[in-house]
Structures are given as C-alpha cells and as structure tokens.
Design a protein around this motif. Structure first.
Motif, PDB file in Angstrom:
ATOM      1  N   VAL A  32      -2.441 -20.883 -19.614  1.00 19.12           N
ATOM      2  CA  VAL A  32      -2.485 -21.822 -18.482  1.00 19.12           C
ATOM      3  C   VAL A  32      -1.123 -21.923 -17.828  1.00 19.12           C
ATOM      4  O   VAL A  32      -1.007 -21.968 -16.590  1.00 19.12           O
ATOM      5  CB  VAL A  32      -2.970 -23.203 -18.952  1.00 19.12           C
ATOM      6  N   HIS A  33      -0.059 -21.926 -18.639  1.00 24.75           N
ATOM      7  CA  HIS A  33       1.300 -21.983 -18.087  1.00 24.75           C
ATOM      8  C   HIS A  33       1.634 -20.699 -17.330  1.00 24.75           C
ATOM      9  O   HIS A  33       2.296 -20.746 -16.287  1.00 24.75           O
ATOM     10  CB  HIS A  33       2.310 -22.211 -19.209  1.00 24.75           C
ATOM     11  N   ALA A  91      -0.163 -20.929 -14.006  1.00 26.52           N
ATOM     12  CA  ALA A  91       0.447 -21.958 -13.157  1.00 26.52           C
ATOM     13  C   ALA A  91       1.796 -21.498 -12.608  1.00 26.52           C
ATOM     14  O   ALA A  91       2.094 -21.694 -11.417  1.00 26.52           O
ATOM     15  CB  ALA A  91       0.615 -23.256 -13.950  1.00 26.52           C
ATOM     16  N   SER A 137       1.274 -18.700 -10.030  1.00 28.04           N
ATOM     17  CA  SER A 137       0.750 -19.295  -8.790  1.00 28.04           C
ATOM     18  C   SER A 137       1.856 -20.001  -8.024  1.00 28.04           C
ATOM     19  O   SER A 137       1.978 -19.854  -6.796  1.00 28.04           O
ATOM     20  CB  SER A 137      -0.376 -20.284  -9.110  1.00 28.04           C
ATOM     21  N   ILE A 154      -3.461 -18.460  -6.302  1.00 30.11           N
ATOM     22  CA  ILE A 154      -4.133 -18.983  -7.493  1.00 30.11           C
ATOM     23  C   ILE A 154      -5.202 -18.006  -7.982  1.00 30.11           C
ATOM     24  O   ILE A 154      -5.311 -17.747  -9.190  1.00 30.11           O
ATOM     25  CB  ILE A 154      -4.739 -20.368  -7.204  1.00 30.11           C
ATOM     26  N   THR A 206      -4.973 -16.086 -11.558  1.00 35.05           N
ATOM     27  CA  THR A 206      -6.052 -16.340 -12.513  1.00 35.05           C
ATOM     28  C   THR A 206      -6.753 -15.045 -12.900  1.00 35.05           C
ATOM     29  O   THR A 206      -7.014 -14.788 -14.087  1.00 35.05           O
ATOM     30  CB  THR A 206      -7.064 -17.331 -11.917  1.00 35.05           C
TER      31      THR A 206
END
Length: 213
Positions: A57-58, A61, A64, A151, A155
């Motif tokens: 997730v980091h 993020a 992005s 994003i 992802t």
C-alpha cells in the motif's frame, strides 16, 4: 535508462533509503527527466513482496504521489515556459500561431485521454504533462485525469509485480513496447489527418479559442 539505475541497484537503494528512492525517480520522470519510473515501481513492489520490509500500500501511495506531484511540476513548466518558447522559436520548426492554436484545440478536446493513457506509455509518461501545460489544458481537468492515471498505473504495476513476482517483468516490457508502437502509429495517423485537414482544424481552433495565444 542506462544500467546506472538497474533493478539490482534499485533494490539496494530501497534497502538503504526506503521509498524515497521510488518517489524521486517517479517524480523526476513525470517532470520530463529521463528516469526509469516504471522499473522503479516494479522493483519496489518486487522488493516488498520478497522481503516484506515495506508495505505494498505504501509503494502504491508513494508512486502515485510521485506521479501526481511530478506531473504537476511538468504542467507548470510547460505552462510558464513551454508556450513562450514555442511562440518565440516555433517558426523554426514550422509551428506558426495557427498550428499552435490547433495544438491547444486538440488538448481542449482530447487532453484528458492523452494525460490518462500517456501514464502507461514510456515517452508520453515523461512529456504529457509538459505538453498539457504548454497547450493550456485546464488545470482542474488535468489534475483529475493526471491523478486517475497515476493511481491506476501505480496500482496496476505495483499489484502485478507484488503478486506475480518476476513474471510481471516478462509482461511489462512487451506490453510497454506494444503501447509505444500503438502511440507511434497514432501519432503518424494524427499527423496525416492533420496535414489533410489542417485548414479546417485551424478554423475550428480559432473559433473555439479566439484571441492571441
């Protein structure tokens, strides 16, 4: 990008400096600097999957954020400097005021698609934001499409590398090449269309964007 930022070196840098490396590489590429943003994203995701020292997730993020911030800096560069340079020196590469108007008109009509899908094409990933700024694409629309593209890109490639490991590198290269070839074909087709309909496009551009550049 040369081997000075190979996947092996990127792994070492992630181990030493963490995700700051990913952020600055992706941001630099998005500003128009030739840096391996996609390789850095895939390498960081592979490192996260292999070591669990950093969270996926980091990774997504940070990538992005680097893409969005870098693209906005690129947009600002294009908006403040790009158009001035094109206006002053464009005539040397056959870009007169009429053709510059057509460029602005095309970004007015299709800028969102260029910015979003450009995130997935190596050449456009580095220069789409600068072109958007130089062609006076509305910033709120640019920001929306830029954020969506950044994003989705982070992802897709982040999750792909994390869950499928090294196999994603065998896919990412050919897919990137196919997208680049597709973009080149689209550019050639667009150029031929422009040459055939230049006067009509110029009239439309001047009607949609009256006044000076």
């Amino acid at each position: 990008m040369p081997d000075i930022l190979s996947p092996e070196l990127l792994h070492q840098l992630f181990h030493t400096y963490g995700l700051w490396v990913l952020f600055f590489v992706v941001m630099g590429e998005s500003m128009g600097i030739p840096m391996p943003g996609e390789t850095a994203l895939v390498s960081a995701s592979l490192y996260a999957g292999a070591t669990h020292n950093i969270d996926l997730v980091h990774v997504i993020a940070i990538a992005s954020a680097g893409a969005i911030i870098g693209d906005n800096i690129g947009y600002l560069i294009g908006h403040t400097i790009g158009l001035k340079l094109l206006t002053k020196y464009g005539r040397y590469i056959r870009l007169d005021e009429g053709r510059l108007k057509v460029g602005q008109y095309m970004f007015l009509k299709h800028g969102g698609k260029i910015v979003f899908f450009g995130r997935f094409v190596a050449f456009l990933r580095a220069f789409a934001a600068v072109l958007a700024g130089a062609n006076r694409m509305a910033w709120p629309h640019f920001l929306l499409m830029n954020a969506a593209g950044g994003i989705c890109w982070a992802t897709l490639f982040g999750c792909g590398a994390y869950f499928f490991g090294e196999r994603i590198t065998a896919v990412a290269g050919p897919v990137g090449a196919i997208l680049l070839i597709g973009a080149l074909v689209a550019v050639i087709a667009g150029y031929l269309f422009f040459r055939h309909h230049e006067k009509e496009l110029e009239l439309r551009a001047r009607a949609a964007l009256p006044g000076p550049l």
